[in-house]
Enzyme design. Sequence first.
Site, PDB file in Angstrom:
ATOM      1  N   HIS A 193     -11.774 -63.331  14.541  1.00 22.08           N
ATOM      2  CA  HIS A 193     -10.668 -62.791  13.753  1.00 22.08           C
ATOM      3  C   HIS A 193      -9.362 -62.749  14.534  1.00 22.08           C
ATOM      4  CE1 HIS A 193     -14.082 -61.188  11.370  1.00 22.08           C
ATOM      5  NE2 HIS A 193     -13.257 -61.359  10.363  1.00 22.08           N
TER       6      HIS A 193
ATOM      7  N   GLU B  56     -12.922 -68.441   9.638  1.00 18.76           N
ATOM      8  CA  GLU B  56     -12.005 -67.403   9.173  1.00 18.76           C
ATOM      9  C   GLU B  56     -10.688 -68.003   8.686  1.00 18.76           C
ATOM     10  OE1 GLU B  56     -11.841 -64.019   8.660  1.00 18.76           O
ATOM     11  OE2 GLU B  56     -14.004 -64.248   8.686  1.00 18.76           O
TER      12      GLU B  56
ATOM     13  N   TYR C  51     -20.500 -69.135  12.812  1.00 16.41           N
ATOM     14  CA  TYR C  51     -19.601 -67.986  12.826  1.00 16.41           C
ATOM     15  C   TYR C  51     -19.492 -67.368  14.222  1.00 16.41           C
ATOM     16  CZ  TYR C  51     -16.974 -64.262  10.528  1.00 16.41           C
ATOM     17  OH  TYR C  51     -15.977 -63.410  10.115  1.00 16.41           O
TER      18      TYR C  51
ATOM     19  N   GLU D 105     -13.203 -64.457   0.666  1.00 12.91           N
ATOM     20  CA  GLU D 105     -14.639 -64.245   0.821  1.00 12.91           C
ATOM     21  C   GLU D 105     -15.469 -65.336   0.162  1.00 12.91           C
ATOM     22  OE1 GLU D 105     -15.561 -62.301   2.942  1.00 12.91           O
ATOM     23  OE2 GLU D 105     -13.814 -61.019   3.183  1.00 12.91           O
TER      24      GLU D 105
END
Length: 543
Positions: free
Chosen positions: A468, A408, A399, A385
């Site tokens: 992701h 990611e 993103y 994070e």
Amino acid sequence: MKKRTSLVLALGLTVGSVLPITAAATTVPYNATVKKDAAQFGKEAKVNWKEGQIVPSFVQGKLSTKVYKDKAEIKQFLKENKSLYQLDTDKDLTLLDVQTDELGSTHYNFVQSIQGIPVDGAKFKVHTDKDGIVTAVNGDVFPEASSYFKGALKAKLSKVDALDQSWNSIKVTKAETLTNAEAGPKGKKVEDTVEKAELVVYKNGNEFNLAYKTNLQFIQPYPANWVVYVDAVNGNILNSYNAVADGTGVGVLGDTKTLNTYFSSGTYYLYDTTKPMTGVIETRTAGNASRLPGNYSVDADNNFNATSQRADVDAHYYAGVVYDYYKNTFNRNSFDNNGATLRSTVHYGRNYNNAFWNGSQMVYGDGDGTTFRSLSGALDVVAHELTHAVTERTAGLQYQNQSGALNESISDTFGVFLDKGDYLMGEDVYTPNKAGDALRSLSNPELYGQPSTMSGYVNTTSDNGGVHTNSGIPNKAAYLTISSLGTAVAEKIYYRALTVYLTPTSNFSGARAALLAAAADLYGSTSTQYNAVKSAWTQVGVN
């Protein structure tokens, strides 16, 4: 997050100054015009093209014989080579800063601008070695934007109007997001709702719009870091996405840690002032409510040993570990390299199965005991994070789509760098009643529903374009690199690529080029390290 799919979160030729550039390493250009340009290159450099663009995104090699030592000379270099990038150096490029690194290389960071207004994501970089020889030019620029607008660019909407449109578009009012900020030991309050607006030129498919790029950051009624583009002329919403970057990590395992605390008025705070930073490392608790930043985590005897304090202890301790890693390994002072405060809030919500960076701080849930244990105790989680924060302040990887998947993957990779010993993410906290389970695997992405090569790339509109899911491809390349070179070498290459070469819209091919350029800087373009990086990305189908 959930198992199987993680939640949230060239230069023209000038006699005596420029060497010929080759197209030997180019990806497939998108039209014949580009092919014609590529055909004129020589044999001394590697060139990468991004599909749909009329100029190369990355050129690397010995690009000059002449020495360029300052910003005026770099601008002259660009003027001498205007034929490829098709930009007026004085009108179209604005110099943001000049940085010299530990290798003696100098990096000139520009942004493309139209009438002084920045083109969103259009970062442009020129790199020289310690002798002043140009070794790389990279970034995404759009010369066609310069002639797209007729007349002066003028917004008809104000920033206030643009922010109102942004709030309306996400169907949340600013009033609904506001909570009461709590004062800390030094009396300073921290707001948990932030709104910003910047006038930009936004590339919208094959068109360009004068737009406000707005950011809406809040924690309730749900965690969000919205990026919304509002047409500055008619108020239409051009694009929007929630850039909250979620993650996971190790739960509270009962181990004892030494903490740096702060004593004030008979109370000990999880408030670390011992680091060489302008801010502090502080930990707060939301008390199982949905508000930020919450109350400070405190104790009467400086022994934070209650069961209810374990998440607080781990969040505080691991934030310090991540700070020390970046400082000791790369001399980076906090995520912004300027000593910014590292703030964590634990016990967010009830049975909340997530952790995230919201654009200004870390937030951790306690989990429901089945899907997750407390999420604040994992080193790989905290590293993941806080690396989102580093990425935000360096490459600025957008993103969504491939740049988001890279965002990611970079966080997963640095999670592995810090939490050495395996290539799994979240194995100690995810499904605590099931041994050997994890959220993701860098060595075997398919095990958790991710592709490991471009042949399995997933085209989707969900999860900001599959950030992701498709991160499995660069994750596998990272695994191959680390297993070949070891952490000490790989982390240097990755950090240099992240902080020097990657730009907001870098795709997988751009990441390969950036990592190769970093490896060449550190170890040489014929080195074992360079070839290992090249082999890793070739194996995952990125050429």
